[in-house]
Design a protein around this motif. Sequence first.
Motif, short mmCIF file in Angstrom:
data_model
loop_
_atom_site.label_atom_id
_atom_site.label_comp_id
_atom_site.label_asym_id
_atom_site.label_seq_id
_atom_site.Cartn_x
_atom_site.Cartn_y
_atom_site.Cartn_z
N ASN A 1 0.84 -1.20 0.00
CA ASN A 1 0.00 0.00 0.00
C ASN A 1 0.87 1.25 0.00
O ASN A 1 1.87 1.31 0.72
N GLY A 2 0.49 2.20 -0.83
CA GLY A 2 1.20 3.48 -0.85
C GLY A 2 2.52 3.45 -1.60
O GLY A 2 3.28 4.41 -1.59
N ALA A 3 2.81 2.33 -2.29
CA ALA A 3 4.11 2.20 -2.96
C ALA A 3 4.21 3.08 -4.20
O ALA A 3 5.30 3.51 -4.58
N GLY A 4 3.08 3.32 -4.87
CA GLY A 4 3.12 4.16 -6.07
C GLY A 4 2.47 3.54 -7.30
O GLY A 4 2.64 4.05 -8.41
N LYS A 5 1.70 2.48 -7.10
CA LYS A 5 1.09 1.80 -8.26
C LYS A 5 0.06 2.71 -8.95
O LYS A 5 0.13 2.93 -10.15
N SER A 6 -0.87 3.25 -8.16
CA SER A 6 -1.92 4.08 -8.78
C SER A 6 -1.32 5.35 -9.36
O SER A 6 -1.77 5.82 -10.41
N THR A 7 -0.32 5.91 -8.70
CA THR A 7 0.31 7.13 -9.23
C THR A 7 0.91 6.83 -10.60
O THR A 7 0.76 7.62 -11.54
N THR A 8 1.58 5.69 -10.73
CA THR A 8 2.16 5.32 -12.03
C THR A 8 1.06 5.17 -13.07
O THR A 8 1.14 5.73 -14.18
N1 LIG Z 1 -3.05 13.37 -4.31
C1 LIG Z 1 -2.02 13.07 -3.53
N2 LIG Z 1 -1.47 14.01 -2.74
C2 LIG Z 1 -0.39 13.74 -1.96
N3 LIG Z 1 0.21 12.53 -1.89
C3 LIG Z 1 -0.31 11.54 -2.66
C4 LIG Z 1 -1.45 11.76 -3.51
N4 LIG Z 1 -1.73 10.59 -4.14
C5 LIG Z 1 -0.81 9.68 -3.71
N5 LIG Z 1 0.04 10.26 -2.83
C6 LIG Z 1 1.19 9.60 -2.17
O1 LIG Z 1 1.96 8.95 -3.16
C7 LIG Z 1 2.42 7.69 -2.70
C8 LIG Z 1 1.96 6.59 -3.66
O2 LIG Z 1 0.55 6.44 -3.58
P1 LIG Z 1 -0.28 5.49 -4.56
O3 LIG Z 1 -1.73 5.78 -4.35
O4 LIG Z 1 0.26 5.61 -5.93
O5 LIG Z 1 0.09 4.05 -3.97
P2 LIG Z 1 -0.47 2.59 -4.36
O6 LIG Z 1 0.74 1.74 -4.59
O7 LIG Z 1 -1.46 2.69 -5.46
O8 LIG Z 1 -1.16 2.15 -3.00
P3 LIG Z 1 -2.43 1.18 -2.70
O9 LIG Z 1 -1.96 -0.23 -2.88
O10 LIG Z 1 -2.71 1.51 -1.27
O11 LIG Z 1 -3.54 1.59 -3.63
C9 LIG Z 1 1.90 7.53 -1.28
O12 LIG Z 1 2.92 7.91 -0.41
C10 LIG Z 1 0.74 8.50 -1.22
O13 LIG Z 1 0.57 9.00 0.09
#
Ligand SMILES: Nc1ncnc2c1ncn2[C@@H]1O[C@H](COP(=O)(O)OP(=O)(O)OP(=O)(O)O)[C@@H](O)[C@H]1O
Length: 295
Positions: A39-46
Amino acid sequence: METVIETKNLTKSYGKNRGIIDVNIKVNKGEIFGFLGPNGAGKSTTIRTLLDIIRPTSGSATIFGLDCHKDAVAIHWRLSYVPGDVNLYGNMTGKKFLEYFGSVRGSYDEDEAKKYAEKFDVNLNRKLKEYSKGNRQKVALIQAFMNDPDLLILDEPTSGLDPLIQQTFLEVIREEASNGRTVFMSSHVLSEVEKVCDRVAIIKEGKIVAQESIGDLKKKSGSVLAVKFSEEVRPESFKIDGIAGVSRLNGSYRMTVTGNIRKVLKEISDHDVESIAIQPMNLEDIFMQYYAGGK
Ligand SMILES: Nc1ncnc2c1ncn2[C@@H]1O[C@H](COP(=O)(O)OP(=O)(O)OP(=O)(O)O)[C@@H](O)[C@H]1O
């Protein structure tokens, strides 16, 4: 080999918050590519950056050789995306929803809709607002598959699906890939990744820590050693280079050995041993090493 997705030092920072840092991934045509990380690793951001929902701070990303930002419209015609939390509400029936989105994309094939609805066991005559989470997910997946896309980007596609439908989903994406489509999916379900993905990238704290074929990941990964002692042995005895993880349950130790096994066996032989077993790591052990360990 034709490259479908390529990112070069893709970076997104959210002010002080880390997003993703220097992400380099390459996905080839026809591959089922798993994108994994805690969780929070960066998958959705990518994924959001690939889809031009958010803009990178630096670096670049291309899909089909086109720029993810400048050529977003052309790219989006050729891909289907299913987000992790499917938000489908309203009075429209599942069938009307599929008809509507089909017509926006230029065609709607009722037989295709029926075929997928049967596979996924969902009644398309119900209203979107009446669907359970799992059924909403199924309708979104049907819409994605029906578009006949060159690329499917799926964010945790099986969350919310029951095990039988998860199985069906895996069969469907295998079929899609064998028809030349490329699948990029994020997942937390390691067993499904092992079953279906050709290659994976693991992201941790915003950085890619591994990008390999499943086979290569397994080859590099060492062994799991299970040993039961007939005397008390302190866990500190196994603070040895090359042991990645030690857990203890009812007097038995289980450890992940990635270095020279001789050192470990030497330490073990200093104690009275009741039983010992060595086996190759399964994928779950490997992922845990990346997720939790220092890799
Ligand atoms: N809109 C935002 N504003 C500030 N920080 C953000 C925002 N979106 C994501 N982050 C941060 O960027 C990092 C990556 O988040 P992301 O949502 O990409 O993770 P993830 O791998 O998709 O997690 P999960 O498995 O929980 O969905 C995290 O540290 C999160 O707190």
